[in-house]
Design a protein around this motif. Sequence first.
Motif, PDB file in Angstrom:
ATOM      1  N   ILE A   1       0.850  -1.184   0.000  1.00  0.00           N
ATOM      2  CA  ILE A   1       0.000   0.000   0.000  1.00  0.00           C
ATOM      3  C   ILE A   1       0.888   1.237   0.000  1.00  0.00           C
ATOM      4  O   ILE A   1       1.701   1.422   0.914  1.00  0.00           O
ATOM      5  CB  ILE A   1      -0.925   0.021   1.226  1.00  0.00           C
ATOM      6  CG1 ILE A   1      -1.816  -1.219   1.230  1.00  0.00           C
ATOM      7  CG2 ILE A   1      -1.785   1.282   1.235  1.00  0.00           C
ATOM      8  CD1 ILE A   1      -2.617  -1.377   2.505  1.00  0.00           C
ATOM      9  N   ILE A   2       0.735   2.062  -1.022  1.00  0.00           N
ATOM     10  CA  ILE A   2       1.524   3.276  -1.136  1.00  0.00           C
ATOM     11  C   ILE A   2       0.619   4.468  -0.855  1.00  0.00           C
ATOM     12  O   ILE A   2      -0.345   4.708  -1.569  1.00  0.00           O
ATOM     13  CB  ILE A   2       2.142   3.441  -2.545  1.00  0.00           C
ATOM     14  CG1 ILE A   2       2.921   2.186  -2.931  1.00  0.00           C
ATOM     15  CG2 ILE A   2       3.033   4.676  -2.601  1.00  0.00           C
ATOM     16  CD1 ILE A   2       4.114   1.893  -2.073  1.00  0.00           C
ATOM     17  N   LYS A   3       0.922   5.205   0.192  1.00  0.00           N
ATOM     18  CA  LYS A   3       0.165   6.406   0.534  1.00  0.00           C
ATOM     19  C   LYS A   3       0.846   7.612  -0.112  1.00  0.00           C
ATOM     20  O   LYS A   3       1.929   8.002   0.295  1.00  0.00           O
ATOM     21  CB  LYS A   3       0.098   6.581   2.046  1.00  0.00           C
ATOM     22  CG  LYS A   3      -0.774   5.583   2.758  1.00  0.00           C
ATOM     23  CD  LYS A   3      -0.605   5.605   4.262  1.00  0.00           C
ATOM     24  CE  LYS A   3      -0.509   6.981   4.843  1.00  0.00           C
ATOM     25  NZ  LYS A   3      -0.334   6.977   6.311  1.00  0.00           N
ATOM     26  N   VAL A   4       0.205   8.174  -1.112  1.00  0.00           N
ATOM     27  CA  VAL A   4       0.785   9.302  -1.835  1.00  0.00           C
ATOM     28  C   VAL A   4       0.274  10.608  -1.246  1.00  0.00           C
ATOM     29  O   VAL A   4      -0.928  10.779  -1.041  1.00  0.00           O
ATOM     30  CB  VAL A   4       0.414   9.235  -3.338  1.00  0.00           C
ATOM     31  CG1 VAL A   4       1.054  10.394  -4.092  1.00  0.00           C
ATOM     32  CG2 VAL A   4       0.873   7.901  -3.930  1.00  0.00           C
ATOM     33  N   SER A   5       1.190  11.534  -0.955  1.00  0.00           N
ATOM     34  CA  SER A   5       0.797  12.842  -0.443  1.00  0.00           C
ATOM     35  C   SER A   5       1.576  13.916  -1.178  1.00  0.00           C
ATOM     36  O   SER A   5       2.611  13.655  -1.787  1.00  0.00           O
ATOM     37  CB  SER A   5       1.042  12.933   1.067  1.00  0.00           C
ATOM     38  OG  SER A   5       2.415  12.758   1.349  1.00  0.00           O
ATOM     39  N   ILE A   6       1.066  15.122  -1.142  1.00  0.00           N
ATOM     40  CA  ILE A   6       1.686  16.250  -1.832  1.00  0.00           C
ATOM     41  C   ILE A   6       2.097  17.294  -0.809  1.00  0.00           C
ATOM     42  O   ILE A   6       1.305  17.686   0.044  1.00  0.00           O
ATOM     43  CB  ILE A   6       0.721  16.882  -2.857  1.00  0.00           C
ATOM     44  CG1 ILE A   6       0.366  15.855  -3.935  1.00  0.00           C
ATOM     45  CG2 ILE A   6       1.340  18.116  -3.492  1.00  0.00           C
ATOM     46  CD1 ILE A   6      -0.652  16.359  -4.939  1.00  0.00           C
TER      47      ILE A   6
END
Length: 221
Positions: A119-124
């Motif tokens: 699971i990859i949690k992508v944030s900016i």
Amino acid sequence: MAVNNTQRPRGRVAGCLQAVLVPLIIIGIISAWNYFKDDESPSSSSSSSSSSSSSSDDKGGDSDGWKVGDCGGPDPDKGSDSYKKLDCDDSGATFKALKIMDGAILDDSIQCPAGTDIIIKVSISFGSSGGGGIPSSTVCGRNLSGDHPGDAGAGGGQLVKGDCIDSTAKEIPCASAGPDDYKVLDLVKTESECPAKTTDPLKLTLGIGRPYDVICGRKAA
């Protein structure tokens, strides 16, 4: 007593100040907008489910939006637990995106489908700082190798329908389940939603954001 007639009325002074300040404020807003726009530096953070079924918050990903079918792999330039998008035939690619979900601050609020190994949690984030950031999406990925701990019953990844648990609700491989262990028939909010074959519904303690509160189980053996 001499009277100084050269002093300007207070109202006129305030009017002059307003005439000067308004354009300055507008210029400041425009300058600030351009600064943050030019300094925008998206980054990602990830939470990866390893083959031992544990989850940890890591840094990773890249600035482009992920799509189902995209592949990715480790990004050593950003850290040992970082990930980035790669061509699926790239030698560094290790997983493929099964599903793209919304971003979430709470890990338990994301439930990836069965077969999800990582699971990859992508944030900016904005600016030069790479820490933190605003969650933008979650990548549910499946290993490109033959190792699939996220498959139902395999004993790893998130808990899903078809998995097995012990008496403490800890996930275990179904192949090693004994008479005191349980098969997960469904994950629901209330006991009344469990399927008819459920013999041992397990009500969980409060989990903020978790999409289920009850594990519908029956004896595994």
